[in-house]
Design an enzyme around this catalytic site. Sequence first.
Site, PDB file in Angstrom:
ATOM      1  CE  LYS A   1      -8.004   7.746  -2.340  1.00  0.00           C
ATOM      2  NZ  LYS A   1      -8.266   8.570  -3.569  1.00  0.00           N
TER       3      LYS A   1
ATOM      4  CE1 TYR B   1      -8.635  13.322  -0.781  1.00  0.00           C
ATOM      5  CE2 TYR B   1     -10.236  11.929   0.310  1.00  0.00           C
ATOM      6  CZ  TYR B   1      -9.077  12.079  -0.418  1.00  0.00           C
ATOM      7  OH  TYR B   1      -8.356  10.958  -0.790  1.00  0.00           O
TER       8      TYR B   1
ATOM      9  CG  PHE C   1     -14.015  15.134  -7.974  1.00  0.00           C
ATOM     10  CD1 PHE C   1     -13.342  14.938  -6.771  1.00  0.00           C
ATOM     11  CD2 PHE C   1     -13.376  15.861  -8.970  1.00  0.00           C
ATOM     12  CE1 PHE C   1     -12.069  15.447  -6.562  1.00  0.00           C
ATOM     13  CE2 PHE C   1     -12.098  16.374  -8.772  1.00  0.00           C
ATOM     14  CZ  PHE C   1     -11.443  16.166  -7.549  1.00  0.00           C
TER      15      PHE C   1
ATOM     16  NE  ARG D   1       1.297  12.266  -5.406  1.00  0.00           N
ATOM     17  CZ  ARG D   1      -0.002  12.573  -5.490  1.00  0.00           C
ATOM     18  NH1 ARG D   1      -0.784  12.445  -4.420  1.00  0.00           N
ATOM     19  NH2 ARG D   1      -0.541  12.981  -6.612  1.00  0.00           N
TER      20      ARG D   1
ATOM     21  CB  THR E   1      -5.169  11.119 -10.243  1.00  0.00           C
ATOM     22  OG1 THR E   1      -4.188  11.957  -9.629  1.00  0.00           O
ATOM     23  CG2 THR E   1      -6.478  11.197  -9.493  1.00  0.00           C
TER      24      THR E   1
ATOM     25  NE  ARG F   1      -4.142   6.698  -7.136  1.00  0.00           N
ATOM     26  CZ  ARG F   1      -3.923   7.972  -6.825  1.00  0.00           C
ATOM     27  NH1 ARG F   1      -3.047   8.679  -7.520  1.00  0.00           N
ATOM     28  NH2 ARG F   1      -4.564   8.541  -5.821  1.00  0.00           N
TER      29      ARG F   1
ATOM     30  CG  HIS G   1      -4.657  10.405   0.208  1.00  0.00           C
ATOM     31  ND1 HIS G   1      -4.959  11.538  -0.506  1.00  0.00           N
ATOM     32  CD2 HIS G   1      -3.842  10.807   1.230  1.00  0.00           C
ATOM     33  CE1 HIS G   1      -4.368  12.579   0.065  1.00  0.00           C
ATOM     34  NE2 HIS G   1      -3.693  12.163   1.119  1.00  0.00           N
TER      35      HIS G   1
ATOM     36  CD  GLU H   1      -2.751  14.798   3.278  1.00  0.00           C
ATOM     37  OE1 GLU H   1      -3.220  15.524   2.408  1.00  0.00           O
ATOM     38  OE2 GLU H   1      -2.166  13.717   3.034  1.00  0.00           O
TER      39      GLU H   1
HETATM   40  P1  GDP Z   1      -4.329  12.387  -6.061  1.00  0.00           P
HETATM   41  O1  GDP Z   1      -3.429  13.327  -5.292  1.00  0.00           O
HETATM   42  O2  GDP Z   1      -3.605  11.620  -7.128  1.00  0.00           O
HETATM   43  O3  GDP Z   1      -5.128  11.483  -5.150  1.00  0.00           O
HETATM   44  O4  GDP Z   1      -5.387  13.288  -6.879  1.00  0.00           O
HETATM   45  P2  GDP Z   1      -6.189  14.649  -6.544  1.00  0.00           P
HETATM   46  O5  GDP Z   1      -5.601  15.348  -5.357  1.00  0.00           O
HETATM   47  O6  GDP Z   1      -6.291  15.412  -7.824  1.00  0.00           O
HETATM   48  O7  GDP Z   1      -7.663  14.141  -6.201  1.00  0.00           O
HETATM   49  C1  GDP Z   1      -7.962  13.585  -4.940  1.00  0.00           C
HETATM   50  C2  GDP Z   1      -8.891  12.420  -5.140  1.00  0.00           C
HETATM   51  O8  GDP Z   1     -10.132  12.876  -5.653  1.00  0.00           O
HETATM   52  C3  GDP Z   1      -8.424  11.378  -6.168  1.00  0.00           C
HETATM   53  O9  GDP Z   1      -7.485  10.467  -5.660  1.00  0.00           O
HETATM   54  C4  GDP Z   1      -9.740  10.699  -6.517  1.00  0.00           C
HETATM   55  O10 GDP Z   1     -10.137   9.753  -5.528  1.00  0.00           O
HETATM   56  C5  GDP Z   1     -10.711  11.887  -6.501  1.00  0.00           C
HETATM   57  N1  GDP Z   1     -10.866  12.437  -7.851  1.00  0.00           N
HETATM   58  C6  GDP Z   1      -9.980  13.192  -8.568  1.00  0.00           C
HETATM   59  N2  GDP Z   1     -10.468  13.508  -9.783  1.00  0.00           N
HETATM   60  C7  GDP Z   1     -11.710  12.934  -9.841  1.00  0.00           C
HETATM   61  C8  GDP Z   1     -12.747  12.889 -10.844  1.00  0.00           C
HETATM   62  O11 GDP Z   1     -12.609  13.438 -11.935  1.00  0.00           O
HETATM   63  N3  GDP Z   1     -13.887  12.197 -10.511  1.00  0.00           N
HETATM   64  C9  GDP Z   1     -14.042  11.575  -9.290  1.00  0.00           C
HETATM   65  N4  GDP Z   1     -15.186  10.914  -9.033  1.00  0.00           N
HETATM   66  N5  GDP Z   1     -13.096  11.595  -8.345  1.00  0.00           N
HETATM   67  C10 GDP Z   1     -11.956  12.255  -8.605  1.00  0.00           C
END
Ligand code: GDP
Length: 140
Positions: A11, A51, A59, A87, A93, A104, A117, A128
């Site tokens: 990213k 997304y 968010f 993962r 996350t 991370r 991601h 994807e």
């Molecule tokens: P991942 O699969 O671990 O990437 O997590 P998710 O699918 O839940 O969320 C996708 C992406 O959205 C995350 O990797 C973050 O970049 C963003 N994101 C998730 N939760 C938050 C949040 O609470 N605030 C913000 N600003 N971004 C978030």
Amino acid sequence: MATERTLSIIKPDATRRNLTGKINAKFEEAGLRIIAQKRIQLTKAQAGEFYAVHKERPFYDELCEFMASAPVVVQVLEGEGAIAKNREVMGATNPADAAPGTIRAEFAESVGENSVHGSDAPETAAEEISFYFSGLEIVG
Ligand code: GDP
């Protein structure tokens, strides 16, 4: 376990800090092969399409702005159980919850600007990968 392919994105927070090589080393150390890779600049609309599943989340707008704020490196990773393995290497996350040694934990700046991601299931991995790569670009 079967050989799988998964979509990975380095990213903008990470490309900005010149971390592509360090993150790629983590994948390779874990036995994941980078079988396709390119550096691209997403528009906010393209980030929004990618997304779309998060459209209703608070968010979403911030996430799309962030993903279009600098180049990203999109990649196809291949290996035994690559989806789950990636993962694991990525970590949780929120970097505050990520296990020591994960990408991370070491590199992410916040829950939003979290460096990588990775696809979360076989169906999403296939979708994807085809969002970013044509078959001709994946040579194995
Ligand atoms: P991942 O699969 O671990 O990437 O997590 P998710 O699918 O839940 O969320 C996708 C992406 O959205 C995350 O990797 C973050 O970049 C963003 N994101 C998730 N939760 C938050 C949040 O609470 N605030 C913000 N600003 N971004 C978030």
